[in-house]
Design a protein around this motif. Structure first.
Motif, PDB file in Angstrom:
ATOM      1  N   VAL A   1      48.281  28.821  34.985  1.00  0.00           N
ATOM      2  CA  VAL A   1      47.164  29.489  35.647  1.00  0.00           C
ATOM      3  C   VAL A   1      45.885  28.688  35.600  1.00  0.00           C
ATOM      4  CG1 VAL A   1      45.846  31.736  35.570  1.00  0.00           C
ATOM      5  CG2 VAL A   1      48.161  31.838  34.936  1.00  0.00           C
ATOM      6  N   GLN A   2      45.370  28.528  36.800  1.00  0.00           N
ATOM      7  CA  GLN A   2      44.112  28.103  36.986  1.00  0.00           C
ATOM      8  C   GLN A   2      42.974  28.892  37.058  1.00  0.00           C
ATOM      9  OE1 GLN A   2      45.377  25.377  40.099  1.00  0.00           O
ATOM     10  NE2 GLN A   2      45.871  23.800  38.816  1.00  0.00           N
ATOM     11  N   TRP A   3      43.117  29.777  37.605  1.00  0.00           N
ATOM     12  CA  TRP A   3      41.992  30.938  37.895  1.00  0.00           C
ATOM     13  C   TRP A   3      42.453  32.438  37.820  1.00  0.00           C
ATOM     14  CZ3 TRP A   3      40.784  34.502  41.377  1.00  0.00           C
ATOM     15  CH2 TRP A   3      39.544  35.192  41.437  1.00  0.00           C
ATOM     16  N   MET A   4      41.510  33.283  37.641  1.00  0.00           N
ATOM     17  CA  MET A   4      41.921  34.749  37.549  1.00  0.00           C
ATOM     18  C   MET A   4      40.690  35.521  37.892  1.00  0.00           C
ATOM     19  SD  MET A   4      44.658  35.637  34.598  1.00  0.00           S
ATOM     20  CE  MET A   4      43.506  35.791  33.153  1.00  0.00           C
ATOM     21  N   GLY A   5      41.199  36.580  38.385  1.00  0.00           N
ATOM     22  CA  GLY A   5      40.198  37.693  38.876  1.00  0.00           C
ATOM     23  C   GLY A   5      40.724  39.083  39.224  1.00  0.00           C
ATOM     24  N   ILE A   6      40.009  40.162  39.276  1.00  0.00           N
ATOM     25  CA  ILE A   6      40.403  41.292  39.514  1.00  0.00           C
ATOM     26  C   ILE A   6      39.954  41.891  40.655  1.00  0.00           C
ATOM     27  CG2 ILE A   6      40.693  43.980  38.736  1.00  0.00           C
ATOM     28  CD1 ILE A   6      40.891  42.882  35.680  1.00  0.00           C
ATOM     29  N   PHE A   7      40.674  42.192  41.712  1.00  0.00           N
ATOM     30  CA  PHE A   7      40.243  42.658  42.959  1.00  0.00           C
ATOM     31  C   PHE A   7      40.870  43.966  43.471  1.00  0.00           C
ATOM     32  CE2 PHE A   7      40.128  38.072  44.736  1.00  0.00           C
ATOM     33  CZ  PHE A   7      38.977  37.835  44.001  1.00  0.00           C
ATOM     34  N   SER A   8      39.861  45.125  43.505  1.00  0.00           N
ATOM     35  CA  SER A   8      40.612  46.444  44.001  1.00  0.00           C
ATOM     36  C   SER A   8      42.028  46.629  42.939  1.00  0.00           C
ATOM     37  CB  SER A   8      40.927  46.469  45.291  1.00  0.00           C
ATOM     38  OG  SER A   8      39.954  46.004  45.980  1.00  0.00           O
ATOM     39  N   GLU A   9      41.581  46.831  41.658  1.00  0.00           N
ATOM     40  CA  GLU A   9      42.716  47.120  40.953  1.00  0.00           C
ATOM     41  C   GLU A   9      44.085  46.464  40.791  1.00  0.00           C
ATOM     42  OE1 GLU A   9      43.570  51.247  40.768  1.00  0.00           O
ATOM     43  OE2 GLU A   9      41.318  51.854  40.459  1.00  0.00           O
TER      44      GLU A   9
ATOM     45  N   ALA B   1      43.821  25.262  42.471  1.00  0.00           N
ATOM     46  CA  ALA B   1      43.264  26.508  43.107  1.00  0.00           C
ATOM     47  C   ALA B   1      42.065  26.613  42.182  1.00  0.00           C
ATOM     48  CB  ALA B   1      44.213  27.539  42.957  1.00  0.00           C
ATOM     49  N   LEU B   2      40.915  26.667  42.847  1.00  0.00           N
ATOM     50  CA  LEU B   2      39.465  26.854  42.009  1.00  0.00           C
ATOM     51  C   LEU B   2      39.189  28.413  42.055  1.00  0.00           C
ATOM     52  CD1 LEU B   2      37.625  23.906  43.676  1.00  0.00           C
ATOM     53  CD2 LEU B   2      38.831  23.844  41.609  1.00  0.00           C
ATOM     54  N   CYS B   3      39.281  29.089  43.142  1.00  0.00           N
ATOM     55  CA  CYS B   3      38.855  30.453  43.031  1.00  0.00           C
ATOM     56  C   CYS B   3      39.365  31.143  44.183  1.00  0.00           C
ATOM     57  CB  CYS B   3      37.232  30.777  42.500  1.00  0.00           C
ATOM     58  SG  CYS B   3      36.488  30.702  43.880  1.00  0.00           S
ATOM     59  N   ALA B   4      39.309  32.654  44.268  1.00  0.00           N
ATOM     60  CA  ALA B   4      39.411  33.563  45.326  1.00  0.00           C
ATOM     61  C   ALA B   4      38.182  34.389  45.473  1.00  0.00           C
ATOM     62  CB  ALA B   4      40.844  34.214  45.263  1.00  0.00           C
ATOM     63  N   VAL B   5      38.159  34.831  46.649  1.00  0.00           N
ATOM     64  CA  VAL B   5      36.987  35.836  46.861  1.00  0.00           C
ATOM     65  C   VAL B   5      37.538  36.799  47.856  1.00  0.00           C
ATOM     66  CG1 VAL B   5      34.795  36.111  48.059  1.00  0.00           C
ATOM     67  CG2 VAL B   5      35.027  33.835  46.724  1.00  0.00           C
TER      68      VAL B   5
END
Length: 760
Positions: free
Chosen positions: A564-572, A614-618
């Motif tokens: 895993v290189q990046w994590m984030g929570i979008f819309s549950e 992978a750096l991030c997601a938006v």
């Protein structure tokens, strides 16, 4: 051969246009007259072919005749398919009379050219100049006219490479009804191109007049700085910066393809129009040349050669390779002329620049803001080849800056840089991570532990006895603070009250040993708080509870293809980034993950062919995402297919990406570039070297230069997120421990070494 060709002409006479959606044909009488004229032309062409066919054909002509027969069969099969479709769906295919007539005219003109010049095409090695390619092009054009209106959007998205049409930002919105649509083919499997390569001149102008020949655009990765032949702006990026016509070498931005001249090849003088500046929009190249800039180790180590280009009211500097003396495609430095402190001037001995006396007449400097304090401005000394060249550079930059001021071009910068706290604080020098608690307090994590700094009253509180803080995650909904700490990288939870100096009651998650990143959010419309922790290729999902005591429950364990290189929570949903891919996992229910990058879309397959981090997601919206990789940024929809034909380009290889809606901060070795994710505009360049973000939003940063500083990126459009303290640099403060508490400190200037303030 003659019989087949004659039958084809007869069938073309029966080829009648379909009715439009309303069931009527416009100007039916005119169309009938036009058909009669076309029949006469076909008859004359048929007679010409009979005369030529009566002769004994040499070997090359026999081979050409065989190719023609196969091409005729292909065209006849296309007509058969069209007649069948007319019987099955007579009203479903909205093909207009004009498009049908254009297809017929193209076929007849191409056939006439082949009959008129049968010997001039045999010596060509280019596949597109063969008779087979001629007939295939015609049949493909007619098949496209008949098959475009199929209403299967998903299949259309998979088959097309790129379609650029007016007013369209998504390939899925292409309907096939636009005239003269330009097709751009993905050339990820082809070798990269450099602007220095001389392409072979296309010699088929006699067989293919320019008015009947269109460009064949391929997406191209340039290995040197390249200007768009259409708008003259630089095609900035690391890969896939623009498109190149494989026939004539015309290069342009993907967005400029539709504006490019339709005739191929483009006249040489039109391609070589290198300088063209639009003062109103600020687009185009105004000046370029070779200069000398200081080496990375400093001016004392000498100068290095660089290519300087003034484009889009920015000064671009590209390092030159010492081996082949070619400029690098990576932008070394960028100075925006819209910067409020931008200036260009000569270098004088009073500037105390460590340069030789004989170099002074050839030197000038370009200045811009670095920090908000007037004393912290960023200047680049530049050495020209001669005094005349120096005068030219200073004159051009000065005049362009005057044009900017006269046009009242607004400053598009988003962030103002300030020092978050006094750089003399010893804790800042070893800070690894940070977070903004409120507009008066910040949390710092370093080798010594977790500290809370009150920037107004200069008070410092140490939280717990833990050391080596690697990441801080504030969980305001659950009134908790999570940290990754220790040599074993465990996750520990604290109540939010410890940040105010309350009692420390940590809660350790034993399963998280060896973790490297974490993220938090809410599910069930904010009813529950969850924490996701990544350990190599595993992700543990916890539900957090707090009453009198912090507790947790692990309810899900996820397996990722690679680390895993990046994590984030979008819309549950949990978004996980790894090498060459992103996945979305549902958090509150079981289910298979969603691919955020679907390789069934052929325009996205290049990511898998060349693995990239992978750096991030938006999350742009509920149906669109921006996926940021180390080489490029890609917009996709909820199905993982491309949502925008244009990609987000990085000027230099990024090391970090941080998102603070709606702006994306891209960190590289020499600068921080700010992009608007909605409009894809390059808003600002912050010329900070060796700067690293300390939180996920990028609002707190560590500036690792001679004096290590804690930098706060203040958003000019939003409110003050943090009140920064302004302390004179000539006053040296010290950390003084409170007498009543071993965890409280004050950072102030002591009155005397042996005399402490009252109460300490």
């Amino acid at each position: 051969m003659i019989k087949d060709r004659t039958s084809l002409f007869c069938r073309l006479n029966d080829y009648k246009p379909l009715k439009n959606a309303s069931g009527s044909i416009k100007d039916e009488k005119d169309s009938q007259n036009l058909m009669l004229e076309k029949n006469k032309e076909e008859e004359s062409l048929r007679n010409s072919s009979l005369v030529l066919g009566a002769r004994k054909m040499p070997g090359p002509m026999e081979r050409c005749d065989k190719l023609d027969m196969s091409a005729v069969i292909t065209l006849e099969s296309a007509l058969d398919r069209e007649q069948i479709s007319r019987k099955i769906l007579p009203e479903a295919v909205p093909v207009t009379l004009n498009r049908k007539m254009k297809a017929r005219e193209k076929y007849q003109s191409d056939l006439w050219l082949e009959i008129e010049h049968p010997n001039k095409g045999f010596g060509l090695q280019d596949p597109s100049s063969s008779s087979l390619a001629l007939f295939n092009t015609t049949s493909n054009a007619m098949a496209q006219c008949e098959g475009d209106p199929v209403d299967n959007i998903f299949e259309q998205n998979l088959k097309i490479k790129f379609y650029i049409s007016s007013g369209s930002t998504s390939p899925s919105s292409y309907s096939g009804d636009e005239a003269d649509t330009v097709k751009i083919t993905d050339s990820s499997h082809l070798p990269v191109h450099t602007p220095t390569i001389k392409r072979k001149e296309f010699h088929s102008r006699i067989l293919f007049p320019a008015k009947h020949k269109a460009h064949r655009f391929f997406l191209t990765s340039f290995t040197a700085p390249t200007k768009c032949h259409q708008c003259t702006s630089l095609m900035v990026g690391l890969i896939r910066q623009g498109c190149t016509c494989d026939a004539c070498g015309f290069s342009c931005h993907t967005a400029c393809v539709e504006k490019a001249p339709r005739a191929c090849p483009v006249p040489f003088h039109q391609k070589e129009g290198a300088f063209c500046l639009d003062p109103q929009k600020g687009l185009g190249t105004a000046y370029e040349g070779h200069v000398w800039i200081p080496k990375k180790a400093g001016m004392k180590k000498g100068w290095q050669r660089a290519l300087a280009i003034v484009c889009d009211f920015k000064l671009f500097l590209y390092d030159m390779n010492e081996e082949d003396s070619k400029p690098n495609v990576v932008v070394s430095q960028v100075i925006d002329m819209r910067d409020g402190a931008f200036s260009v001037s000569s270098v004088w001995p009073s500037d105390f620049v460590p340069a030789r006396r004989k170099e002074m007449p050839r030197m000038f400097k370009v200045t811009a803001f670095q920090l908000s304090a007037p004393s912290n401005r960023y200047s680049i000394p530049i050495l020209a080849d001669s005094e005349n060249k120096k005068s030219e550079w200073v004159g051009v930059l000065s005049e362009l800056h005057k044009i900017l001021r006269k046009s009242h071009s607004r400053d598009r910068s988003i962030y103002v840089l300030k020092e978050a706290y006094d750089s003399n604080l010893p804790l800042i020098k070893t800070t690894q991570t940070a977070a903004i608690i409120d507009h008066k307090r910040i949390a710092l994590g370093n080798e010594e532990g977790l500290f809370v700094v009150h920037v107004i009253i200069d008070e410092i509180i140490r939280v717990g006895d833990i050391k080596k803080i690697h990441q801080i995650e504030l969980i305001p909904h659950g009134q908790m603070v999570a940290v990754i700490s220790g040599r074993s990288h465990h996750v520990q939870l604290f109540p939010m009250s410890v940040l105010d100096g309350g009692k420390t009651g940590s809660h350790k998650l034993a399963e998280t040993k060896g973790c490297h990143t974490m993220t938090s959010g809410t599910v069930c419309q904010g009813a529950h708080t969850c924490l996701c922790v990544a350990r190599k290729s595993q992700v543990f999902c916890y539900e957090l509870f707090q009453s009198n005591k912090i507790s947790h429950r692990k309810y899900k364990e996820l397996q990722i293809p690679t680390t895993v290189q990046w994590m984030g929570i979008f819309s549950e949903q949990l978004c996980v980034g790894f090498q060459s891919g992103f996945l979305r996992f549902p958090l509150r229910r079981e289910g298979v993950p969603y691919r955020m990058l679907h390789f069934h879309d052929p325009t996205l397959s290049f990511i898998a062919h060349q693995p990239v981090d992978a750096l991030c997601a938006v999350e742009i919206s509920s149906i669109e995402y921006l996926l940021c990789f180390k080489s490029i940024g890609i917009y996709t929809d909820s199905r993982g297919l491309r949502s925008r034909p244009v990609e987000l380009m990085w000027p230099a290889p990024p090391t970090y990406c941080c998102y603070n809606a709606p702006y994306l901060s891209v960190y590289s070795e020499n600068a921080v570039d700010i992009f608007d994710v909605n409009t894809m505009d390059w808003m600002q360049t912050i010329p900070l070297k060796k700067v690293r973000p300390l939180n996920s939003e990028g609002s707190l940063n560590i500036f690792l230069l001679e004096t290590i500083r804690l930098i706060y990126f203040k958003n000019k459009t939003n409110g003050e997120e943090l009140v920064s303290s302004e302390t004179p640099d000539n006053q040296e403060k010290q950390m003084v421990q409170h007498l009543s508490s071993k965890r409280r400190y004050s950072f102030r200037v002591p009155r005397a070494k042996a005399m402490l303030p009252k109460g300490l």
